[in-house]
Design a protein around this motif. Sequence first.
Motif, short mmCIF file in Angstrom:
data_model
loop_
_atom_site.label_atom_id
_atom_site.label_comp_id
_atom_site.label_asym_id
_atom_site.label_seq_id
_atom_site.Cartn_x
_atom_site.Cartn_y
_atom_site.Cartn_z
N LEU A 243 29.07 -6.28 74.65
CA LEU A 243 28.26 -4.91 74.34
C LEU A 243 27.66 -5.46 73.12
N ILE A 244 28.68 -5.75 72.43
CA ILE A 244 28.75 -6.25 70.69
C ILE A 244 27.50 -6.62 70.28
N VAL A 245 28.10 -8.32 70.73
CA VAL A 245 28.18 -9.52 70.33
C VAL A 245 26.20 -9.70 70.43
N ASN A 246 25.74 -8.91 72.37
CA ASN A 246 24.61 -9.11 73.02
C ASN A 246 24.06 -8.14 72.89
N ALA A 247 24.07 -6.81 71.62
CA ALA A 247 23.55 -5.93 70.67
C ALA A 247 22.33 -6.74 69.41
N ALA A 248 24.08 -7.55 69.00
CA ALA A 248 23.57 -8.14 67.71
C ALA A 248 22.81 -9.16 67.70
N LYS A 249 22.04 -10.22 68.61
CA LYS A 249 21.70 -11.25 69.01
C LYS A 249 20.04 -11.04 69.82
N TYR A 250 20.13 -10.24 70.47
CA TYR A 250 18.94 -9.50 71.42
C TYR A 250 18.73 -8.53 71.33
N GLY A 251 20.14 -7.04 70.53
CA GLY A 251 19.42 -5.73 71.47
C GLY A 251 19.75 -5.04 69.95
N ALA A 252 19.82 -3.58 69.93
CA ALA A 252 19.42 -2.80 69.19
C ALA A 252 20.26 -2.74 67.93
N LEU A 253 21.22 -4.25 67.76
CA LEU A 253 21.99 -3.97 66.40
C LEU A 253 20.87 -5.85 65.43
N SER A 254 19.90 -6.16 66.06
CA SER A 254 19.36 -7.22 65.42
C SER A 254 18.66 -6.64 64.92
N VAL A 255 18.11 -5.21 64.84
CA VAL A 255 17.12 -5.13 63.61
C VAL A 255 17.43 -3.58 62.93
N PRO A 256 17.65 -3.67 62.13
CA PRO A 256 18.12 -2.47 60.37
C PRO A 256 17.50 -1.44 61.36
N ALA A 257 17.06 -1.38 61.97
CA ALA A 257 16.32 0.25 62.81
C ALA A 257 17.35 0.58 63.65
N GLY A 258 17.87 -0.33 64.38
CA GLY A 258 18.23 0.21 66.07
C GLY A 258 19.65 0.52 65.44
N LYS A 259 19.21 1.34 66.81
CA LYS A 259 21.02 2.40 66.90
C LYS A 259 21.58 2.54 68.56
N VAL A 260 23.36 2.34 68.65
CA VAL A 260 23.63 2.41 69.60
C VAL A 260 24.75 3.68 69.76
N PHE A 261 24.25 4.48 71.04
CA PHE A 261 24.70 5.62 70.97
C PHE A 261 26.03 5.19 72.18
N VAL A 262 27.24 5.82 72.04
CA VAL A 262 28.65 5.82 72.34
C VAL A 262 28.89 6.30 73.26
N ALA A 263 28.43 7.45 74.31
CA ALA A 263 29.13 8.60 74.21
C ALA A 263 30.18 8.85 76.20
N TRP A 264 31.17 9.68 75.93
CA TRP A 264 31.82 9.10 77.51
C TRP A 264 32.43 10.74 77.27
N ARG A 265 32.79 10.98 78.46
CA ARG A 265 33.10 12.65 79.37
C ARG A 265 33.88 12.54 80.68
N VAL A 266 34.47 13.58 80.95
CA VAL A 266 35.35 13.49 82.14
C VAL A 266 34.73 15.09 82.67
#
Lengths: 383, 119
Positions: free
Chosen positions: A287-310
């Motif tokens: 997921l991270i590599v994909n984000a870095a190549k094509y997604g939010a992590l490929s631009v400085p302004a992009g963000k990744v929100f990771v949330a989990w719950r039960v």
Amino acid sequence: MLDMAEHDLSDGEGDSALLTLVETIEELSATRTIDEVAAVVRSSARRISGADGVAFVLRDDDCCWYLDEDAIGPLWKGKRFPLTACISGWAMLNRQTVVIPDIYQDDRIPHDAYRPTFVKSLVMTPVRTRDPIAALGAYWAKEHTPPPEIVAKLQVMARATAAALESGRLQASLNKELERRTFLMRELDHRVKNTLASVQSIASQTLRTATSPQAFNESFESRLLALSQAHELLTKQAWGKAQLREILAAALRPFGGLEDGRFVVEGPPIEITPEAAVAVHMTLHELIVNAAKYGALSVPAGKVFVAWRVEDAAGSHPTFALEWRERGGPPVTAPGPKDEGFGSRLIRRGLSRDLGGAAVLDFLPEGLVFTFRAPLSQRLAAA
Amino acid sequence: MNGRRIMIVEDEALVAMMVEDLLTDLGCEVSGSFGAVGEALAYLDDDKPSLDGAVLDINIGGEMVFPVAEALRAKGVPFVFATGYGALPRKGFEDVTVLAKPINFGHLRDAVHGFGHAA
């Protein structure tokens, strides 16, 4: 001229040597584990015999195991040899004390194993003559014939050691140690083979969609590193359960880590079994590599929100729900079915394989969303 | 070998995906791929179109796969084991072929060939 091999038994010295022997016997009778026996034997045997080195050898099936030693130079601590190939084995198999004034004149000695050591003469006495389970070795750095009183003292020590080992709790400890060792060896073998199979899998699948040898290399290396990091985390926890947050932290580290402002992470403590932890790490890595190549992590302004719950709704089994949501990256276009590489395949299937449940990958125009839901289980538990 | 329907039971995602690829390369159809003994048993319980063979990892997340092997044997479906353990005791299944991990494609191919004869 000081002759290290000489042992002058004047009256005073004789009494103190006797006292040491008695003390040693008392200490041995108080021992509870193999390690404690080895510690007592190691410290006393050298003093009592005046030898340049002593070794405590255990019988382990058809091998002799040099459990511990105390010497002026390295001997064979930790090493194992076939019983038939070492003098401790000879002593144990023949139930006899061996006195060798010049080892290189004796055929029972594996000379090659001794050449790197200081040893020129030795005494080896079996522990428990009825059915020897160990042996005590005393070594000297020059050729000489150890005096009978030294040999006698070593034999007394061996008998006291036998008595200590004979005691019920020590026997149990010995069996447990050997059992544990066998278990660990088998587990290690299994994990290594599974790891190699994982590497084989990564290689063959990366190869299928690689557009060039260079592209293969990059992709393969990156995944190999992720696999290695996953294992590192598990080794740190002695292959016990891993915390989801720690797995995430390790996966994010090459991209700035949890502290990096581009990641917003939240969720309660969740424990994952070792095998599943590797799959979770590899999936997050994709997921991270994909984000870095094509997604939010490929631009400085992009963000990744990771949330989990039960989710613990009344009447239904508690469910773990995780969401990975990217924002602020370039416009997203879904890849065609033919373009689906190893990465998306692993993302869609990797987690559900190991943890049950289902994963969904949504290529929303404003950012990729990955959701995973699975019932809490033995493999995936609230900590 | 075309269209032969094979079931996989393997708990490590990466290995499972690779075995699926290898079987697909051999022209087989992966009729089911399960990461838990319970799931595999549930699948076999349902009256599904006939299976031609199965590849079973022996240790499935701590559980032994032998109940699945028993069920397959009862249905007359041939299978092979795949394992990272050197010499695992498998009472009653000593005659079953065991593929070592990492999996050798040639051995897998031979095993799948072998499934054909049993039918």
